[in-house]
Design a protein around this motif. Structure first.
Motif, PDB file in Angstrom:
ATOM      1  N   ALA A 152      33.019  62.171  33.209  1.00 18.21           N
ATOM      2  CA  ALA A 152      32.947  60.805  32.318  1.00 18.21           C
ATOM      3  C   ALA A 152      32.727  61.538  31.049  1.00 18.21           C
ATOM      4  O   ALA A 152      31.368  62.348  31.888  1.00 18.21           O
ATOM      5  N   LYS A 153      32.336  61.384  29.967  1.00 19.87           N
ATOM      6  CA  LYS A 153      31.633  61.771  28.889  1.00 19.87           C
ATOM      7  C   LYS A 153      30.855  61.086  28.415  1.00 19.87           C
ATOM      8  O   LYS A 153      31.987  59.868  28.104  1.00 19.87           O
ATOM      9  N   LYS A 154      30.592  60.695  26.910  1.00 18.16           N
ATOM     10  CA  LYS A 154      29.213  59.696  25.908  1.00 18.16           C
ATOM     11  C   LYS A 154      30.805  59.636  24.930  1.00 18.16           C
ATOM     12  O   LYS A 154      31.570  59.925  24.798  1.00 18.16           O
ATOM     13  N   GLY A 155      31.148  57.895  25.064  1.00 20.88           N
ATOM     14  CA  GLY A 155      31.770  57.136  24.047  1.00 20.88           C
ATOM     15  C   GLY A 155      32.813  56.961  25.046  1.00 20.88           C
ATOM     16  O   GLY A 155      33.885  56.327  24.453  1.00 20.88           O
ATOM     17  N   ASP A 156      33.734  57.669  25.637  1.00 17.33           N
ATOM     18  CA  ASP A 156      34.348  56.827  26.553  1.00 17.33           C
ATOM     19  C   ASP A 156      33.888  55.676  27.268  1.00 17.33           C
ATOM     20  O   ASP A 156      32.703  55.013  26.950  1.00 17.33           O
ATOM     21  N   GLU A 157      35.236  54.201  27.487  1.00 21.81           N
ATOM     22  CA  GLU A 157      35.121  53.129  28.216  1.00 21.81           C
ATOM     23  C   GLU A 157      35.012  52.916  29.600  1.00 21.81           C
ATOM     24  O   GLU A 157      36.066  53.734  30.070  1.00 21.81           O
ATOM     25  N   LEU A 158      34.493  52.310  30.411  1.00 22.86           N
ATOM     26  CA  LEU A 158      34.446  52.006  30.934  1.00 22.86           C
ATOM     27  C   LEU A 158      33.728  50.707  31.061  1.00 22.86           C
ATOM     28  O   LEU A 158      33.942  49.678  30.491  1.00 22.86           O
ATOM     29  N   LYS A 159      35.102  49.837  31.929  1.00 23.59           N
ATOM     30  CA  LYS A 159      36.091  48.833  32.650  1.00 23.59           C
ATOM     31  C   LYS A 159      35.673  48.212  34.036  1.00 23.59           C
ATOM     32  O   LYS A 159      35.559  48.909  34.410  1.00 23.59           O
ATOM     33  N   ILE A 160      34.655  46.974  33.556  1.00 22.86           N
ATOM     34  CA  ILE A 160      34.504  46.474  35.229  1.00 22.86           C
ATOM     35  C   ILE A 160      34.878  45.190  35.251  1.00 22.86           C
ATOM     36  O   ILE A 160      34.961  43.789  33.879  1.00 22.86           O
ATOM     37  N   SER A 161      35.459  44.690  35.931  1.00 22.73           N
ATOM     38  CA  SER A 161      35.608  43.534  36.173  1.00 22.73           C
ATOM     39  C   SER A 161      35.475  42.517  37.760  1.00 22.73           C
ATOM     40  O   SER A 161      35.385  43.739  39.071  1.00 22.73           O
ATOM     41  N   TRP A 162      35.556  41.367  37.792  1.00 22.78           N
ATOM     42  CA  TRP A 162      35.026  40.665  39.174  1.00 22.78           C
ATOM     43  C   TRP A 162      36.019  39.459  39.090  1.00 22.78           C
ATOM     44  O   TRP A 162      36.368  39.467  38.257  1.00 22.78           O
ATOM     45  N   VAL A 163      35.912  39.784  40.177  1.00 22.54           N
ATOM     46  CA  VAL A 163      36.643  38.105  41.269  1.00 22.54           C
ATOM     47  C   VAL A 163      35.875  37.461  42.326  1.00 22.54           C
ATOM     48  O   VAL A 163      35.642  38.115  43.041  1.00 22.54           O
ATOM     49  N   ASP A 164      35.948  36.498  41.958  1.00 19.97           N
ATOM     50  CA  ASP A 164      34.885  35.395  43.128  1.00 19.97           C
ATOM     51  C   ASP A 164      35.966  34.723  44.399  1.00 19.97           C
ATOM     52  O   ASP A 164      37.136  35.123  43.805  1.00 19.97           O
ATOM     53  N   ASN A 165      35.602  33.932  45.094  1.00 16.84           N
ATOM     54  CA  ASN A 165      35.738  33.706  46.052  1.00 16.84           C
ATOM     55  C   ASN A 165      36.868  32.091  45.757  1.00 16.84           C
ATOM     56  O   ASN A 165      37.330  31.490  46.040  1.00 16.84           O
ATOM     57  N   LYS A 166      36.414  31.683  44.777  1.00 15.26           N
ATOM     58  CA  LYS A 166      37.222  30.595  43.887  1.00 15.26           C
ATOM     59  C   LYS A 166      38.362  30.753  42.970  1.00 15.26           C
ATOM     60  O   LYS A 166      39.112  30.269  42.549  1.00 15.26           O
ATOM     61  N   GLY A 167      38.441  32.542  43.044  1.00 14.27           N
ATOM     62  CA  GLY A 167      39.178  32.706  42.443  1.00 14.27           C
ATOM     63  C   GLY A 167      38.883  33.169  40.836  1.00 14.27           C
ATOM     64  O   GLY A 167      39.880  33.792  39.690  1.00 14.27           O
ATOM     65  N   ALA A 168      38.043  33.190  40.943  1.00 11.49           N
ATOM     66  CA  ALA A 168      37.433  32.808  38.818  1.00 11.49           C
ATOM     67  C   ALA A 168      36.743  34.520  38.259  1.00 11.49           C
ATOM     68  O   ALA A 168      37.021  35.046  39.772  1.00 11.49           O
ATOM     69  N   THR A 169      37.824  35.149  37.678  1.00 14.23           N
ATOM     70  CA  THR A 169      37.087  35.840  37.202  1.00 14.23           C
ATOM     71  C   THR A 169      36.341  36.441  35.670  1.00 14.23           C
ATOM     72  O   THR A 169      36.824  35.816  35.453  1.00 14.23           O
ATOM     73  N   ASP A 170      35.742  38.043  36.022  1.00 15.25           N
ATOM     74  CA  ASP A 170      35.412  37.968  34.014  1.00 15.25           C
ATOM     75  C   ASP A 170      35.767  39.676  34.018  1.00 15.25           C
ATOM     76  O   ASP A 170      35.955  40.130  35.048  1.00 15.25           O
TER      77      ASP A 170
END
Lengths: 164, 103
Positions: free
Chosen positions: B78-96
């Motif tokens: 990767a290089k400077k300025g690139d985007e990184l997408k981060i996501s999580w899901v928990d045991n109750k199905g909630a996500t961000d």
């Protein structure tokens, strides 16, 4: 409308029965198919492995092979953790072709803490913070080139992090 | 609501170092509250990092990860300025989900 419904569900039942039979036949092959299936399922959340109560059971469920200790796996963990709720632990390795790294705490209610998938291009270095119920052996597993390597260290805990 | 995910991704040469801090109780299901009742399990199960549509790191977590979890790793390509997408899901199905620019 009702008649169609009945007809539909009857057909559906037949199809399901058929599917069931096929599934049962398929199950006959499980003893041979199981290990590769686990290895290939690196992307799926390993629900079962997180429920295991011993190092050996976690390794069996997660990888289906045995781990050999390696001095190429370097674990950085404190000798004494004052607060078991937050124990910083990191691992790095000089092994090539690392595909996953896992953290195990032998004395915790559930032994497996975390498993990290390392695709090609990602470095085999991970740092995280874990909870420890009491003084315990901490083991890191490194899967590299289809083999499993490990390193262990005892971490003393003065205040447990799992309540009780 | 503000994102639960805070990410710092810094590029140096070909290597991008990523540090993430997430707000989450990470209840293991083994801890009791002041009244002696067990606090039910509530923890992040999977956390993924994507760069350029490609998965660069996945964490599978149990309840043994500390509250407000922190993780650090590094990847190449990767290089400077690139985007990184981060996501999580928990045991109750909630996500961000959030995206961060590599610095």
């Amino acid at each position: 409308m009702n008649i169609t419904d009945v007809g539909f569900s009857a057909t559906r039942r037949l199809i399901l029965q058929g599917a069931g039979a096929v599934a049962l036949i398929g199950l006959g092959n499980v003893p041979f198919g199981l290990t590769p299936a686990i290895a290939a399922a690196n992307d799926r959340y390993p629900e079962e492995a997180f429920k295991q109560k011993s190092d050996a059971d976690v390794i069996k469920t997660l990888y289906g092979k045995t781990a050999e200790p390696s001095d190429k796996v370097k674990m950085d963990a404190p000798e004494i953790a004052e607060n078991g709720a937050v124990v910083p632990i990191s691992v790095s390795t000089t092994l090539a072709d690392v595909t996953s790294i896992a953290f195990l705490v032998s004395e915790n209610p559930n032994v497996l803490i975390a498993r990290y998938n390392i695709p090609a291009g990602t470095l085999p270095n991970v740092a995280n913070r874990i909870k420890m119920a009491k003084t315990s052996n901490v083991t890191v597993l490194v899967e590299a080139g289809g083999k499993l390597y490990s390193a262990s260290k005892e971490v003393k805990v003065t205040v447990g992090g799992c309540g009780g | 609501m503000a994102s639960t995910i805070r990410v710092r991704a810094t590029s140096s040469g070909d290597i991008t170092e990523v540090q993430a801090l997430i707000q989450h109780p990470m209840d293991s299901g083994f801890v009791k509250n002041a009244k002696g009742e067990t606090i039910p399990p509530h923890f992040i199960q999977q956390l993924t990092f994507e760069h350029d549509g490609k998965n660069v790191f996945t964490a599978d977590w149990g309840g043994g990860i500390s509250k407000d979890p922190y993780v650090k790793f590094a990847f190449k390509g990767a290089k400077k300025g690139d985007e990184l997408k981060i996501s999580w899901v928990d045991n109750k199905g909630a996500t961000d989900t959030t995206t961060a620019k590599i610095q």
